[in-house]
Design a protein around this motif. Structure first.
Motif, PDB file in Angstrom:
ATOM      1  N   ARG A  12      -0.244 -36.703  49.695  1.00 44.60           N
ATOM      2  CA  ARG A  12      -1.310 -36.202  50.564  1.00 44.60           C
ATOM      3  C   ARG A  12      -2.453 -35.633  49.742  1.00 44.60           C
ATOM      4  NH1 ARG A  12      -2.534 -37.686  55.238  1.00 44.60           N
ATOM      5  NH2 ARG A  12      -0.439 -37.299  56.062  1.00 44.60           N
ATOM      6  N   ASP A  16      -6.242 -37.134  49.844  1.00 45.97           N
ATOM      7  CA  ASP A  16      -7.372 -36.338  50.328  1.00 45.97           C
ATOM      8  C   ASP A  16      -8.407 -36.061  49.237  1.00 45.97           C
ATOM      9  OD1 ASP A  16      -6.108 -36.290  52.762  1.00 45.97           O
ATOM     10  OD2 ASP A  16      -5.333 -34.248  52.557  1.00 45.97           O
ATOM     11  N   GLU A  65       6.657 -42.417  54.516  1.00 48.88           N
ATOM     12  CA  GLU A  65       5.566 -41.466  54.728  1.00 48.88           C
ATOM     13  C   GLU A  65       4.519 -41.566  53.626  1.00 48.88           C
ATOM     14  OE1 GLU A  65       4.911 -36.822  56.121  1.00 48.88           O
ATOM     15  OE2 GLU A  65       6.925 -37.558  55.659  1.00 48.88           O
ATOM     16  N   THR A  66       4.966 -41.692  52.389  1.00 45.47           N
ATOM     17  CA  THR A  66       3.994 -41.817  51.295  1.00 45.47           C
ATOM     18  C   THR A  66       3.245 -43.134  51.386  1.00 45.47           C
ATOM     19  OG1 THR A  66       5.734 -42.668  49.815  1.00 45.47           O
ATOM     20  CG2 THR A  66       5.259 -40.306  49.720  1.00 45.47           C
ATOM     21  N   ILE A  69       0.489 -42.676  53.934  1.00 46.83           N
ATOM     22  CA  ILE A  69      -0.575 -41.809  53.413  1.00 46.83           C
ATOM     23  C   ILE A  69      -1.461 -42.566  52.423  1.00 46.83           C
ATOM     24  CG2 ILE A  69      -1.027 -39.785  51.964  1.00 46.83           C
ATOM     25  CD1 ILE A  69       1.551 -38.551  53.223  1.00 46.83           C
ATOM     26  N   GLY A 236      -0.361 -46.621  58.477  1.00 46.52           N
ATOM     27  CA  GLY A 236      -1.336 -45.830  57.732  1.00 46.52           C
ATOM     28  C   GLY A 236      -2.762 -46.270  57.996  1.00 46.52           C
TER      29      GLY A 236
END
Length: 342
Positions: A12, A16, A65-66, A69, A236
Motif C-alpha cells: 500500500r 500510494d 491483496e497485494t 493493490i 485492482g
C-alpha cells in the motif's frame, strides 16, 4: 480488527507514494529500475517463498491483496514483478541443484526472474522444442511473449520434449549463444513492461539448470486450475476505475464488484482446486465484465480528456483490455465470448 499483514502495508505504501503518482508517465515510457529496486527492498518478491530461504511464506490472501493493490496502482510495474512468483513457486516445490542455487536470491530480491512458458498452452503445437545434447538440454523455437527483458536477471524457460514432457530450466535473461530477443513490442497496453519475443536456436543449458520435468498432461491440468480463477489484478483495476466516478455511478458497480470478488475468493478458500470449475470460470468472466464496465464508465466520465494518452481513465481502460486476454486459455476465451454474445 486484525492488523494488515506487513507485506500488505508495504504494498500500500509503495502504491500510494511511488507507483500511482507516476503510473501515467511509466505507461508512456518503461518500468524504471528505481521502481523495481523498491519492490526488491520491500520483501514482496519473497511473498510466497519458504521462510528458510528468506521468504515470507505468506498465505494466499496476502498474495491476492497485494496483487490488487499493485495492479491498481501501476499495472506495468505489477506485471513485471508478477512474473517472479512462478519461478519462486517452481523452485519451492521441486528439489535439485538449481533450487539451492537460486531460491534464496530470488526470495530475498537479490535476483528478479521472468518466465517464458505461456506457449505451452498452444499444445499440440510445439513452439519450443527441447532435446538432449551432450550433458544438457538444447532449446529451439520461438517464445512469442517474454516480459521484463532488460529488467530481469534470470528467466525460467519452458519447452516440450519429443516424449511429451514439459521441461523448465533457468538461464540468464540476456542475449547469449542460441538466444536472441526482438525489439520491445509496441502493445496497446503495458508496453512499459518490456515484452519481447525470444528466438531460440540451439540454446544449450546444463542439466543442473533444469527445475522441473513433468508430463504435459499433468502440467496442463495444474495450469487449468490456476487460470480458471478470477485474477485479483482485475479487481485492482476495477477499484482504481471506481475512484474516478461520482458516488451515484460508482455505488452499483462497487456492489457488483464486492459480490463477484467475495464469491470468487470464497471458492478459492473454501473448496479444493479441482472443484466448482464451471463456477470459477463464470466468476472469472463476470469479474472481467465488471472491470470492463467500470473502466468504460471512467472513460465516459472523463469525456474528451480521456483520449489523452496521459489520462488515467484511458490507461486503466487499456490495461483492462490486457487483463481480459492475459493467461487466457481456449476454455476461458469461449466462456467470455459466450457471455458477450449470449
Amino acid at each position: 480488527m486484525t492488523a494488515p499483514h506487513p507485506l500488505v502495508t508495504r504494498a500500500r505504501s509503495l502504491a500510494d507514494d511511488l507507483l500511482a503518482p507516476h503510473a501515467e508517465q511509466v505507461d508512456q515510457e518503461e518500468v524504471p529500475m528505481s521502481h523495481l529496486a523498491e519492490i526488491r527492498r520491500s520483501g514482496l518478491l519473497g511473498l510466497n517463498a519458504p521462510k528458510e530461504y528468506g521468504g515470507a511464506a505468506a498465505p494466499g490472501t496476502v498474495l491476492r491483496e497485494t496483487t490488487e493493490i499493485l495492479a491498481g496502482a501501476c499495472c506495468s510495474t505489477w506485471f513485471v514483478q508478477a512474473q517472479h512468483h512462478t519461478p519462486v513457486q517452481t523452485l519451492a516445490r521441486n528439489k535439485g541443484p538449481v533450487r539451492e542455487r537460486l531460491l534464496g536470491p530470488l526470495a530475498t530480491g537479490e535476483l528478479l526472474s521472468g518466465v517464458a512458458y505461456a506457449h505451452l498452452r498452444a499444445y499440440p503445437r510445439i513452439p519450443v522444442r527441447v532435446t538432449r545434447e551432450r550433458t544438457g538440454r538444447r532449446f529451439d523455437g520461438t517464445v512469442p511473449w517474454y516480459t521484463g527483458w532488460g529488467l530481469n536477471d534470470v528467466l525460467l524457460l519452458a519447452g516440450l520434449t519429443d516424449t511429451g514432457e514439459v521441461l523448465f530450466a533457468f538461464t540468464e535473461a540476456r542475449e547469449q549463444p542460441g538466444l536472441r530477443a526482438s525489439a520491445p513490442l509496441r502493445l496497446a497496453a503495458l508496453t512499459a513492461a518490456r515484452t519481447v519475443s525470444l528466438e531460440l536456436d540451439g540454446l544449450w543449458l546444463p542439466e543442473e539448470a533444469v527445475a522441473l520435468r513433468t508430463p504435459h498432461e499433468r502440467w496442463s491440468a495444474a495450469d487449468r486450475l490456476h487460470t480458471v480463477n478470477a485474477n485479483p489484478a482485475v479487481f485492482g483495476i476495477t477499484e482504481a476505475a471506481l475512484t474516478l466516478l461520482d458516488e451515484d455511478t460508482a455505488a452499483p458497480l462497487r456492489a457488483r464488484l464486492t459480490e463477484v470478488r467475495t464469491q470468487a475468493y470464497a471458492l478459492v478458500d473454501g473448496s479444493a482446486p479441482h472443484e466448482h470449475l464451471a463456477d470459477r470460470l463464470a466468476l472469472r468472466t463476470q469479474a472481467s465484465e465488471v472491470m470492463r464496465t467500470a473502466t468504460t464508465a471512467a472513460v465516459v466520465t472523463g469525456g474528451g480528456r480521456s483520449m489523452l494518452l496521459t489520462n488515467r481513465a484511458q490507461r486503466l481502460a487499456r490495461e483492462a483490455l490486457f487483463l481480459m486476454v492475459q493467461a487466457q486459455t481456449q476454455e476461458s476465451r469461449a466462456a467470455h465470448l459466450d457471455a458477450l454474445t449470449g
